[in-house]
Scaffold this motif. Structure first.
Motif, PDB file in Angstrom:
ATOM      1  N   GLY A 147     -41.254 -20.396  12.251  1.00  0.00           N
ATOM      2  CA  GLY A 147     -41.927 -21.651  11.961  1.00  0.00           C
ATOM      3  C   GLY A 147     -42.676 -21.691  10.649  1.00  0.00           C
ATOM      4  O   GLY A 147     -43.123 -22.759  10.230  1.00  0.00           O
ATOM      5  N   GLU A 148     -42.820 -20.539   9.971  1.00  0.00           N
ATOM      6  CA  GLU A 148     -43.513 -20.521   8.686  1.00  0.00           C
ATOM      7  C   GLU A 148     -42.572 -20.961   7.564  1.00  0.00           C
ATOM      8  O   GLU A 148     -41.348 -20.954   7.707  1.00  0.00           O
ATOM      9  CB  GLU A 148     -44.059 -19.124   8.398  1.00  0.00           C
ATOM     10  CG  GLU A 148     -45.202 -18.716   9.317  1.00  0.00           C
ATOM     11  CD  GLU A 148     -45.889 -17.444   8.859  1.00  0.00           C
ATOM     12  OE1 GLU A 148     -47.126 -17.391   8.953  1.00  0.00           O
ATOM     13  OE2 GLU A 148     -45.188 -16.509   8.415  1.00  0.00           O
ATOM     14  N   THR A 149     -43.167 -21.335   6.444  1.00  0.00           N
ATOM     15  CA  THR A 149     -42.412 -21.701   5.248  1.00  0.00           C
ATOM     16  C   THR A 149     -42.595 -20.606   4.207  1.00  0.00           C
ATOM     17  O   THR A 149     -43.722 -20.230   3.884  1.00  0.00           O
ATOM     18  CB  THR A 149     -42.884 -23.046   4.676  1.00  0.00           C
ATOM     19  OG1 THR A 149     -42.673 -24.070   5.655  1.00  0.00           O
ATOM     20  CG2 THR A 149     -42.114 -23.394   3.414  1.00  0.00           C
ATOM     21  N   VAL A 150     -41.466 -20.102   3.699  1.00  0.00           N
ATOM     22  CA  VAL A 150     -41.482 -18.999   2.745  1.00  0.00           C
ATOM     23  C   VAL A 150     -40.813 -19.442   1.444  1.00  0.00           C
ATOM     24  O   VAL A 150     -39.742 -20.064   1.471  1.00  0.00           O
ATOM     25  CB  VAL A 150     -40.732 -17.770   3.307  1.00  0.00           C
ATOM     26  CG1 VAL A 150     -40.764 -16.614   2.304  1.00  0.00           C
ATOM     27  CG2 VAL A 150     -41.333 -17.338   4.637  1.00  0.00           C
ATOM     28  N   LEU A 151     -41.442 -19.134   0.321  1.00  0.00           N
ATOM     29  CA  LEU A 151     -40.851 -19.381  -0.990  1.00  0.00           C
ATOM     30  C   LEU A 151     -40.322 -18.064  -1.538  1.00  0.00           C
ATOM     31  O   LEU A 151     -41.061 -17.084  -1.655  1.00  0.00           O
ATOM     32  CB  LEU A 151     -41.892 -19.961  -1.948  1.00  0.00           C
ATOM     33  CG  LEU A 151     -41.443 -20.150  -3.411  1.00  0.00           C
ATOM     34  CD1 LEU A 151     -40.292 -21.154  -3.509  1.00  0.00           C
ATOM     35  CD2 LEU A 151     -42.623 -20.579  -4.280  1.00  0.00           C
ATOM     36  N   VAL A 152     -39.031 -18.031  -1.860  1.00  0.00           N
ATOM     37  CA  VAL A 152     -38.382 -16.840  -2.420  1.00  0.00           C
ATOM     38  C   VAL A 152     -37.945 -17.152  -3.843  1.00  0.00           C
ATOM     39  O   VAL A 152     -37.182 -18.095  -4.071  1.00  0.00           O
ATOM     40  CB  VAL A 152     -37.163 -16.418  -1.581  1.00  0.00           C
ATOM     41  CG1 VAL A 152     -36.433 -15.253  -2.255  1.00  0.00           C
ATOM     42  CG2 VAL A 152     -37.577 -16.036  -0.174  1.00  0.00           C
ATOM     43  N   HIS A 153     -38.427 -16.366  -4.794  1.00  0.00           N
ATOM     44  CA  HIS A 153     -38.025 -16.566  -6.186  1.00  0.00           C
ATOM     45  C   HIS A 153     -36.708 -15.851  -6.478  1.00  0.00           C
ATOM     46  O   HIS A 153     -36.419 -14.797  -5.917  1.00  0.00           O
ATOM     47  CB  HIS A 153     -39.114 -16.064  -7.136  1.00  0.00           C
ATOM     48  CG  HIS A 153     -40.303 -16.958  -7.192  1.00  0.00           C
ATOM     49  ND1 HIS A 153     -40.269 -18.202  -7.768  1.00  0.00           N
ATOM     50  CD2 HIS A 153     -41.582 -16.796  -6.721  1.00  0.00           C
ATOM     51  CE1 HIS A 153     -41.474 -18.769  -7.676  1.00  0.00           C
ATOM     52  NE2 HIS A 153     -42.277 -17.935  -7.044  1.00  0.00           N
ATOM     53  N   ALA A 154     -35.910 -16.447  -7.371  1.00  0.00           N
ATOM     54  CA  ALA A 154     -34.590 -15.916  -7.741  1.00  0.00           C
ATOM     55  C   ALA A 154     -33.745 -15.710  -6.489  1.00  0.00           C
ATOM     56  O   ALA A 154     -33.227 -14.633  -6.217  1.00  0.00           O
ATOM     57  CB  ALA A 154     -34.717 -14.621  -8.531  1.00  0.00           C
ATOM     58  N   ALA A 155     -33.604 -16.786  -5.733  1.00  0.00           N
ATOM     59  CA  ALA A 155     -32.983 -16.706  -4.410  1.00  0.00           C
ATOM     60  C   ALA A 155     -31.497 -16.398  -4.446  1.00  0.00           C
ATOM     61  O   ALA A 155     -30.922 -16.047  -3.410  1.00  0.00           O
ATOM     62  CB  ALA A 155     -33.212 -18.024  -3.661  1.00  0.00           C
ATOM     63  N   ALA A 156     -30.857 -16.521  -5.597  1.00  0.00           N
ATOM     64  CA  ALA A 156     -29.432 -16.206  -5.688  1.00  0.00           C
ATOM     65  C   ALA A 156     -29.185 -14.785  -6.162  1.00  0.00           C
ATOM     66  O   ALA A 156     -28.039 -14.332  -6.191  1.00  0.00           O
ATOM     67  CB  ALA A 156     -28.727 -17.183  -6.633  1.00  0.00           C
ATOM     68  N   GLY A 157     -30.238 -14.070  -6.517  1.00  0.00           N
ATOM     69  CA  GLY A 157     -30.094 -12.699  -7.001  1.00  0.00           C
ATOM     70  C   GLY A 157     -29.902 -11.703  -5.872  1.00  0.00           C
ATOM     71  O   GLY A 157     -29.789 -12.066  -4.700  1.00  0.00           O
ATOM     72  N   GLY A 158     -29.872 -10.433  -6.226  1.00  0.00           N
ATOM     73  CA  GLY A 158     -29.626  -9.393  -5.230  1.00  0.00           C
ATOM     74  C   GLY A 158     -30.661  -9.367  -4.122  1.00  0.00           C
ATOM     75  O   GLY A 158     -30.332  -9.506  -2.934  1.00  0.00           O
ATOM     76  N   VAL A 159     -31.935  -9.202  -4.480  1.00  0.00           N
ATOM     77  CA  VAL A 159     -33.000  -9.181  -3.479  1.00  0.00           C
ATOM     78  C   VAL A 159     -33.174 -10.554  -2.852  1.00  0.00           C
ATOM     79  O   VAL A 159     -33.279 -10.702  -1.625  1.00  0.00           O
ATOM     80  CB  VAL A 159     -34.328  -8.706  -4.103  1.00  0.00           C
ATOM     81  CG1 VAL A 159     -35.467  -8.825  -3.091  1.00  0.00           C
ATOM     82  CG2 VAL A 159     -34.216  -7.273  -4.587  1.00  0.00           C
ATOM     83  N   PRO A 209     -45.640 -30.218   1.338  1.00  0.00           N
ATOM     84  CA  PRO A 209     -46.903 -30.794   0.859  1.00  0.00           C
ATOM     85  C   PRO A 209     -48.139 -29.997   1.249  1.00  0.00           C
ATOM     86  O   PRO A 209     -49.139 -30.010   0.528  1.00  0.00           O
ATOM     87  CB  PRO A 209     -46.917 -32.185   1.507  1.00  0.00           C
ATOM     88  CG  PRO A 209     -45.484 -32.488   1.795  1.00  0.00           C
ATOM     89  CD  PRO A 209     -44.855 -31.183   2.132  1.00  0.00           C
ATOM     90  N   GLU A 210     -48.085 -29.301   2.374  1.00  0.00           N
ATOM     91  CA  GLU A 210     -49.239 -28.533   2.839  1.00  0.00           C
ATOM     92  C   GLU A 210     -49.278 -27.119   2.257  1.00  0.00           C
ATOM     93  O   GLU A 210     -50.163 -26.333   2.585  1.00  0.00           O
ATOM     94  CB  GLU A 210     -49.229 -28.446   4.371  1.00  0.00           C
ATOM     95  CG  GLU A 210     -49.218 -29.804   5.071  1.00  0.00           C
ATOM     96  CD  GLU A 210     -50.395 -30.656   4.681  1.00  0.00           C
ATOM     97  OE1 GLU A 210     -51.524 -30.112   4.591  1.00  0.00           O
ATOM     98  OE2 GLU A 210     -50.216 -31.870   4.444  1.00  0.00           O
ATOM     99  N   GLY A 211     -48.306 -26.797   1.417  1.00  0.00           N
ATOM    100  CA  GLY A 211     -48.239 -25.463   0.847  1.00  0.00           C
ATOM    101  C   GLY A 211     -47.316 -24.561   1.641  1.00  0.00           C
ATOM    102  O   GLY A 211     -46.817 -24.924   2.705  1.00  0.00           O
ATOM    103  N   VAL A 212     -47.071 -23.379   1.107  1.00  0.00           N
ATOM    104  CA  VAL A 212     -46.186 -22.417   1.768  1.00  0.00           C
ATOM    105  C   VAL A 212     -47.016 -21.285   2.364  1.00  0.00           C
ATOM    106  O   VAL A 212     -48.090 -20.947   1.867  1.00  0.00           O
ATOM    107  CB  VAL A 212     -45.136 -21.858   0.794  1.00  0.00           C
ATOM    108  CG1 VAL A 212     -44.250 -22.986   0.258  1.00  0.00           C
ATOM    109  CG2 VAL A 212     -45.784 -21.105  -0.358  1.00  0.00           C
ATOM    110  N   ASP A 213     -46.485 -20.704   3.433  1.00  0.00           N
ATOM    111  CA  ASP A 213     -47.219 -19.643   4.126  1.00  0.00           C
ATOM    112  C   ASP A 213     -47.077 -18.289   3.444  1.00  0.00           C
ATOM    113  O   ASP A 213     -47.956 -17.435   3.559  1.00  0.00           O
ATOM    114  CB  ASP A 213     -46.716 -19.533   5.571  1.00  0.00           C
ATOM    115  CG  ASP A 213     -46.928 -20.819   6.341  1.00  0.00           C
ATOM    116  OD1 ASP A 213     -48.093 -21.167   6.595  1.00  0.00           O
ATOM    117  OD2 ASP A 213     -45.924 -21.487   6.683  1.00  0.00           O
ATOM    118  N   ALA A 214     -45.956 -18.092   2.749  1.00  0.00           N
ATOM    119  CA  ALA A 214     -45.724 -16.800   2.113  1.00  0.00           C
ATOM    120  C   ALA A 214     -44.848 -16.990   0.891  1.00  0.00           C
ATOM    121  O   ALA A 214     -43.961 -17.849   0.865  1.00  0.00           O
ATOM    122  CB  ALA A 214     -45.057 -15.834   3.097  1.00  0.00           C
TER     123      ALA A 214
END
Length: 314
Positions: A147-159, A209-214
């Motif tokens: 149920g949390e919202t996570v932002l992942v940078h460079a989501a198409a890369g290896g990691v 809008p409420e921000g991301v959890d991680a």
């Protein structure tokens, strides 16, 4: 044995293909016949001397930490693996010397797991470092919950590509930064893509809008400031690319070998939870070209180096 090695720090031109001494196998290690090894940014950073403060080189250095292959000789204290077992490994030691860009590598037990049966050797070689990084950050450090919202940078890369898949598996909503050309790829992994660069904060706020959890940062720099401003109350921030993250209340993380974590990751791959996209492959003797391509920083998924065993099928 044939291997890639370098005898001084420098650019890709210092990588040489030729004969090196076959590694000795300690009691708690196995000798692995290498089928494939993958390239990671840390490989060229080590080659250029950026890790000299934490990992002493023993020249000539054989680069590479990721491997997939077949056990050909267990150490005298090893009962976990037998000759012929197919394995994967994040074969990192506390110095630079005996890497995986070679026909054979001596791999300590703490670095190994059984190869997922549904992955090719090329795909399997791309899993250990990036997979362990994503697994340890999301599960052990960020402790992402359903149920949390996570932002992942460079989501198409290896990691990033593994992190998106694991985040979705954990029941999180995953937003991933990527170039527009990679948006369909990120959607296919289960993520919601956004273009990185100027205006990123506004675009993410439009989705959350409420921000991301991680936030899982894999790029550093300006992304850290933007990420910190996107956190919801009690939000968590981890970077694997920039230790300045601590200035924003976050944590810097460096992946570690862990046989249990790697086996759990391999099991998830067998279950179809995570997959590895191989963007390009190179024969061992062209490892310098693989380094150059990785250093450009525009790879989708993984770059893999393969070892030719006189026409044997992997």
């Amino acid at each position: 044995m044939k291997a890639i090695s370098y005898s001084r720090y420098g650019g890709p031109e210092v990588l040489a293909f030729g004969e090196v001494r076959e590694p000795k196998v300690g009691p708690d290690a196995v000798l692995v016949k290498v089928r494939a090894a993958s390239v990671n940014p840390v490989d060229w950073k080590a080659r250029e001397g950026y890790l000299d403060g934490i990992l002493a080189p023993v020249f000539p250095v054989v680069p590479g930490w990721d491997v997939s292959g077949v056990v050909v000789r267990p150490g005298v204290a090893v009962s976990e693996f037998d000759v012929g077992d197919e394995v994967i490994g994040y074969v990192r030691e506390d110095f630079l010397s005996r890497g995986t860009f070679a026909e054979y590598v001596a791999a300590p037990l703490r670095t190994l797991a059984r190869k997922p049966r549904n992955l090719s050797f090329e795909e399997a070689a791309g899993l250990p470092l990036v997979g362990l990084t994503a697994y340890q950050v999301l599960i052990n450090v960020l402790q992402v919950k359903r149920g949390e919202t996570v932002l992942v940078h460079a989501a198409a890369g290896g990691v990033g590509s593994i992190a998106v898949q694991l985040g979705v598996h954990l029941g999180a909503r995953v937003i991933g930064t990527a170039s527009e050309s990679n948006h369909d790829f990120v959607r296919g992994l289960g993520g919601e893509p956004v273009v990185y660069g100027e205006g990123l904060g506004e675009r993410v706020r439009g989705l959350a809008p409420e921000g991301v959890d991680a936030v899982f940062d894999t790029v550093g720099g300006d992304a850290l400031k933007v990420s910190a401003n996107l956190l919801a109350p009690e939000g968590r921030l981890v970077s694997i690319a920039d230790n300045d993250v601590v200035e924003y209340g976050g944590r810097y993380y460096f992946v570690r070998p862990d046989a249990q974590d790697l086996q759990r990751l391999a099991d998830l791959a067998e279950q179809g939870v995570v997959s590895v996209h191989v963007d390009a492959t190179f024969p061992l003797e062209r490892a310098a070209d693989a380094h150059r391509l990785n250093q450009e920083g525009r790879t989708r998924g993984k770059i893999v180096v393969t070892v030719d065993w006189e026409g044997e099928r992997a």
